[in-house]
Design an enzyme around this catalytic site. Structure first.
Site, PDB file in Angstrom:
ATOM      1  N   HIS A 143      -0.197   0.855   9.293  1.00  9.37           N
ATOM      2  CA  HIS A 143      -0.652   1.292   7.964  1.00  9.37           C
ATOM      3  C   HIS A 143      -1.950   0.583   7.622  1.00  9.37           C
ATOM      4  CE1 HIS A 143       0.466   2.865   3.791  1.00  9.37           C
ATOM      5  NE2 HIS A 143      -0.725   2.310   3.662  1.00  9.37           N
ATOM      6  N   HIS A 198      -6.149   1.727   6.470  1.00  7.23           N
ATOM      7  CA  HIS A 198      -7.045   2.837   6.132  1.00  7.23           C
ATOM      8  C   HIS A 198      -8.430   2.635   6.730  1.00  7.23           C
ATOM      9  CE1 HIS A 198      -4.325   4.782   3.160  1.00  7.23           C
ATOM     10  NE2 HIS A 198      -3.826   3.561   3.111  1.00  7.23           N
ATOM     11  N   ARG A 243     -22.315   8.875   5.430  1.00  4.54           N
ATOM     12  CA  ARG A 243     -23.006  10.142   5.148  1.00  4.54           C
ATOM     13  C   ARG A 243     -23.253  10.991   6.382  1.00  4.54           C
ATOM     14  NH1 ARG A 243     -27.697   7.664   1.142  1.00  4.54           N
ATOM     15  NH2 ARG A 243     -26.270   6.448  -0.173  1.00  4.54           N
ATOM     16  N   ASP A 248      -4.730  11.916   6.215  1.00  2.27           N
ATOM     17  CA  ASP A 248      -3.940  11.954   4.979  1.00  2.27           C
ATOM     18  C   ASP A 248      -4.594  12.755   3.858  1.00  2.27           C
ATOM     19  OD1 ASP A 248      -5.768  10.029   3.944  1.00  2.27           O
ATOM     20  OD2 ASP A 248      -4.176   9.031   2.809  1.00  2.27           O
ATOM     21  N   HIS A 250       2.787   8.042   1.959  1.00  2.00           N
ATOM     22  CA  HIS A 250       2.988   6.880   1.098  1.00  2.00           C
ATOM     23  C   HIS A 250       4.062   7.286   0.077  1.00  2.00           C
ATOM     24  CE1 HIS A 250      -0.990   5.725   2.549  1.00  2.00           C
ATOM     25  NE2 HIS A 250      -1.072   4.669   1.770  1.00  2.00           N
ATOM     26  N   GLU A 303       5.534   3.102  -3.702  1.00  2.09           N
ATOM     27  CA  GLU A 303       4.668   1.924  -3.864  1.00  2.09           C
ATOM     28  C   GLU A 303       4.579   1.585  -5.355  1.00  2.09           C
ATOM     29  OE1 GLU A 303       0.597   2.670  -2.794  1.00  2.09           O
ATOM     30  OE2 GLU A 303      -0.002   0.568  -2.925  1.00  2.09           O
ATOM     31  N   ASP A 330      -3.104  -2.521   5.181  1.00  2.00           N
ATOM     32  CA  ASP A 330      -3.541  -1.488   4.223  1.00  2.00           C
ATOM     33  C   ASP A 330      -5.074  -1.339   4.146  1.00  2.00           C
ATOM     34  OD1 ASP A 330      -2.960   0.596   2.564  1.00  2.00           O
ATOM     35  OD2 ASP A 330      -2.239  -0.589   0.878  1.00  2.00           O
TER      36      ASP A 330
HETATM   37 ZN   LIG Z   1      -2.114   2.772   2.124  1.00  8.87          ZN
END
Ligand SMILES: [Zn+2]
Length: 341
Positions: free
Chosen positions: A17, A19, A72, A139, A198, A201, A279
């Site tokens: 997990h 990002h 970009r 996601d 998710h 949380e 995370d």
């Molecule tokens: Zn997360």
């Protein structure tokens, strides 16, 4: 008390997990900012460290979005992805499922095929040059609504890059009920992608039940509130549905008020397969090694306990059986060698 940090630093690890944009360290952000001098983000590493010191959650979101704004071109995407893998290699992370939100990039005008080519190019280079195996979870940014869900499902299913293994759902939970995303998860799952939303949380255990029953969740991102429902804990334990626990993140976002009150202990006591993750590590002032240290303290683990925790992540990963066996054997060999010094 033994200082477990040197052991943790060398321990081969898997992360489930974490990002993509949220892994951009000050070093990486400085490189990206230098490529786009019109942005407001500082390029000097010292000034950046200050920039990354968050005063509150709103400030975190502001900084996060300013980093999104630095991505970009396909070359930015490639650079970010490969450099994130370099930061992982330094921590002896052997395998990571990186959560990517392709919608944030395609909506900003990055060509979708070029985006896929950029992440795949970085993935292959990371494995060959750094020994880090990367896989993707695409996601849905829940706050962006059903158009974003449609776009994410289309990108995942129609343009499916080789490294894509799973389909997720992030963003706020409050006011964004999970069941509305069922059709998109159905499509992704029909195409063979695994389900990892998710849930739980910032909301209660009913969100986790929704993730299981409506979205077919095979692992749960966070799942912090599972401890409020004994029947849910039992269900998770029986079905070996892993929780992706991110202790420092939970404090940063105030999902948990105090580390010492983190429910990870109750999860483990209930027999749930717990994995430890970071995370958005630089944004929360952490990394996976630090999260293992936190876990060791909360769960009162020694070296063997930490090795078992690392193997939980391997077990709960979507790597093939050979790959899992190889990393698990590496963890055992490292631990045996360490303890027989
Ligand atoms: Zn997360």
């Amino acid at each position: 008390m033994t200082d477990l940090r040197p052991f943790i630093a060398g321990l081969p690890k898997a992360e489930l997990h974490v990002h993509h944009v949220g892994s951009a360290s000050p070093r990486i952000v400085a490189e990206l900012a230098a490529r786009h001098p019109d942005s407001k983000v500082p390029t000097d590493p010292e000034a950046l460290r200050e920039y990354f010191t968050f005063t509150d959650f709103a400030h975190f979101i502001e900084v996060y979005l300013s980093v999104v704004d630095l991505i970009r071109t396909p070359e930015d995407v490639r650079l970010l992805t490969f450099e994130v893998a370099r930061d992982m290699a330094r921590q002896n992370i052997r395998y990571a499922e990186l959560t990517i939100t392709p919608y944030s990039s395609t909506r900003r005008g990055i060509d979708e095929k070029a985006f896929m080519a950029a992440i795949e190019d970085a993935r292959k280079a990371a494995e060959a040059e750094l020994g880090v195996i990367l896989r993707w979870c695409f996601d849905i940014p829940g706050e962006a609504g059903l158009d974003a869900a449609e776009e994410t499902a289309r990108l995942a299913v129609d343009l499916r890059p080789e490294g894509l293994v799973s389909f997720g759902l992030g963003g706020p939970e409050i006011g964004v009920p999970r069941p509305q995303f069922k059709p998109y998860f159905d499509r992704a799952r029909a195409a063979g992608l695994r389900s990892v939303p998710h849930a739980g949380e910032t909301t209660g255990p009913e969100t986790i039940w929704d993730a299981l029953n409506e979205l077919g969740a095979e692992r749960i991102g966070h799942g912090t509130s599972a401890v409020q429902d004994p029947a849910l804990l039992k269900h998770l334990a029986e079905h070996r549905i892993a929780l992706e626990v991110c202790p420092t993140s939970n404090i940063a976002t105030r999902a948990v008020t105090d580390l010492d009150e983190h429910p990870v202990k109750e999860m483990v006591r209930a027999g749930v397969l717990v994995t430890i993750n970071s995370d958005d590590p630089p944004m929360f002032g952490t990394d996976l090694n630090n999260e293992y240290e936190v876990a060791a303290r909360l769960l009162e683990l020694d070296e063997r306990g930490l090795a078992a925790l690392a193997k939980n992540a391997v077990e709960a990963s979507f790597l093939d059986a050979d790959g899992k066996a190889r990393i698990a054997a590496e963890i055992d060999a490292y631990t045996d060698a360490w303890l027989s010094r």
